[in-house]
Design a protein around this motif. Structure first.
Motif, short mmCIF file in Angstrom:
data_model
loop_
_atom_site.label_atom_id
_atom_site.label_comp_id
_atom_site.label_asym_id
_atom_site.label_seq_id
_atom_site.Cartn_x
_atom_site.Cartn_y
_atom_site.Cartn_z
N CYS A 18 0.85 -1.19 0.00
CA CYS A 18 0.00 0.00 0.00
C CYS A 18 0.88 1.25 0.00
CB CYS A 18 -0.88 -0.03 1.25
SG CYS A 18 -2.24 1.12 1.25
N GLN A 19 0.55 2.22 -0.83
CA GLN A 19 1.30 3.48 -0.88
C GLN A 19 1.22 4.18 0.48
OE1 GLN A 19 3.20 4.59 -3.38
NE2 GLN A 19 2.72 2.73 -4.51
N SER A 20 2.26 4.92 0.84
CA SER A 20 2.33 5.53 2.17
C SER A 20 1.16 6.49 2.42
CB SER A 20 3.65 6.25 2.38
OG SER A 20 3.84 7.26 1.41
N PHE A 21 0.76 7.27 1.41
CA PHE A 21 -0.37 8.19 1.59
C PHE A 21 -1.64 7.40 1.90
CE2 PHE A 21 -4.12 10.29 -0.13
CZ PHE A 21 -4.09 11.48 0.58
N CYS A 22 -1.90 6.37 1.10
CA CYS A 22 -3.11 5.57 1.29
C CYS A 22 -3.07 4.83 2.63
CB CYS A 22 -3.27 4.58 0.15
SG CYS A 22 -3.58 5.38 -1.44
N LYS A 23 -1.90 4.37 3.02
CA LYS A 23 -1.76 3.68 4.30
C LYS A 23 -2.15 4.61 5.45
CE LYS A 23 1.65 0.88 4.63
NZ LYS A 23 3.00 0.29 4.76
N LYS A 24 -1.68 5.86 5.39
CA LYS A 24 -2.00 6.83 6.44
C LYS A 24 -3.49 7.16 6.45
CE LYS A 24 2.52 8.87 6.84
NZ LYS A 24 3.39 10.02 6.71
N VAL A 25 -4.07 7.33 5.28
CA VAL A 25 -5.50 7.63 5.20
C VAL A 25 -6.30 6.48 5.78
CG1 VAL A 25 -7.45 7.98 3.61
CG2 VAL A 25 -5.32 9.24 3.26
N ARG A 26 -5.94 5.25 5.44
CA ARG A 26 -6.68 4.07 5.92
C ARG A 26 -6.51 3.84 7.42
NH1 ARG A 26 -8.89 0.62 2.15
NH2 ARG A 26 -8.53 1.22 0.02
N GLN A 27 -5.48 4.41 8.01
CA GLN A 27 -5.29 4.28 9.46
C GLN A 27 -6.17 5.27 10.23
OE1 GLN A 27 -1.05 4.79 9.82
NE2 GLN A 27 -0.64 2.62 9.47
N ASP A 28 -6.72 6.24 9.56
CA ASP A 28 -7.60 7.22 10.19
C ASP A 28 -9.03 6.67 10.21
OD1 ASP A 28 -9.52 9.40 10.47
OD2 ASP A 28 -7.82 10.77 10.17
N GLU A 29 -9.56 6.43 11.40
CA GLU A 29 -10.89 5.79 11.50
C GLU A 29 -12.00 6.63 10.88
OE1 GLU A 29 -12.36 7.02 15.95
OE2 GLU A 29 -11.08 5.27 15.77
N ASN A 30 -11.79 7.94 10.74
CA ASN A 30 -12.79 8.80 10.11
C ASN A 30 -12.72 8.75 8.59
OD1 ASN A 30 -13.89 9.84 12.57
ND2 ASN A 30 -12.05 11.09 12.76
N LEU A 31 -11.55 8.46 8.04
CA LEU A 31 -11.37 8.43 6.59
C LEU A 31 -11.50 7.03 6.00
CD1 LEU A 31 -8.37 10.92 6.25
CD2 LEU A 31 -10.81 11.38 5.92
N LEU A 32 -11.22 6.01 6.80
CA LEU A 32 -11.26 4.63 6.33
C LEU A 32 -12.58 4.27 5.64
CD1 LEU A 32 -10.03 1.82 6.07
CD2 LEU A 32 -10.82 1.35 8.40
#
Length: 94
Positions: A18-32
């Motif tokens: 997973c790309q680093s940007f997408c990984k960070k977004v997916r770790q955010d429970e509001n953005l997931l």
């Protein structure tokens, strides 16, 4: 890359590479949930059209859903992509 279940379009594997940007977004429970909705939509469109479906996610990142079909039965979809376009308006050509 990820594989979605054939019927309810939920993940049956975890993301790999997973790309680093997408990984960070997916770790955010509001953005997931937005990412999950895009994944589900991609898988649904792939099965509906019975061919790979290329689309932009909610962050204008290119993703692809490739249907897995065995003996004319839809099993699931392979999700891949996470490609950021230099010019998002060029996505109209997808």
């Amino acid at each position: 890359m990820r594989v979605l279940n054939y019927r309810f379009f939920y993940p049956v594997t975890s993301h790999s590479q997973c790309q680093s940007f997408c990984k960070k977004v997916r770790q955010d429970e509001n953005l997931l949930p937005y990412c999950q909705k895009c994944d589900s939509r991609g898988g649904l469109e792939a099965v509906r059209s019975n061919k790979p479906y290329i689309y932009l996610c909610h962050y204008d990142i290119v993703d692809i859903a490739v249907p897995i079909i065995i003996d004319d039965k839809y099993i699931g979809a392979v999700m891949a992509g996470q490609v950021r376009l230099a010019d998002p308006s060029s996505a109209l050509q997808l």
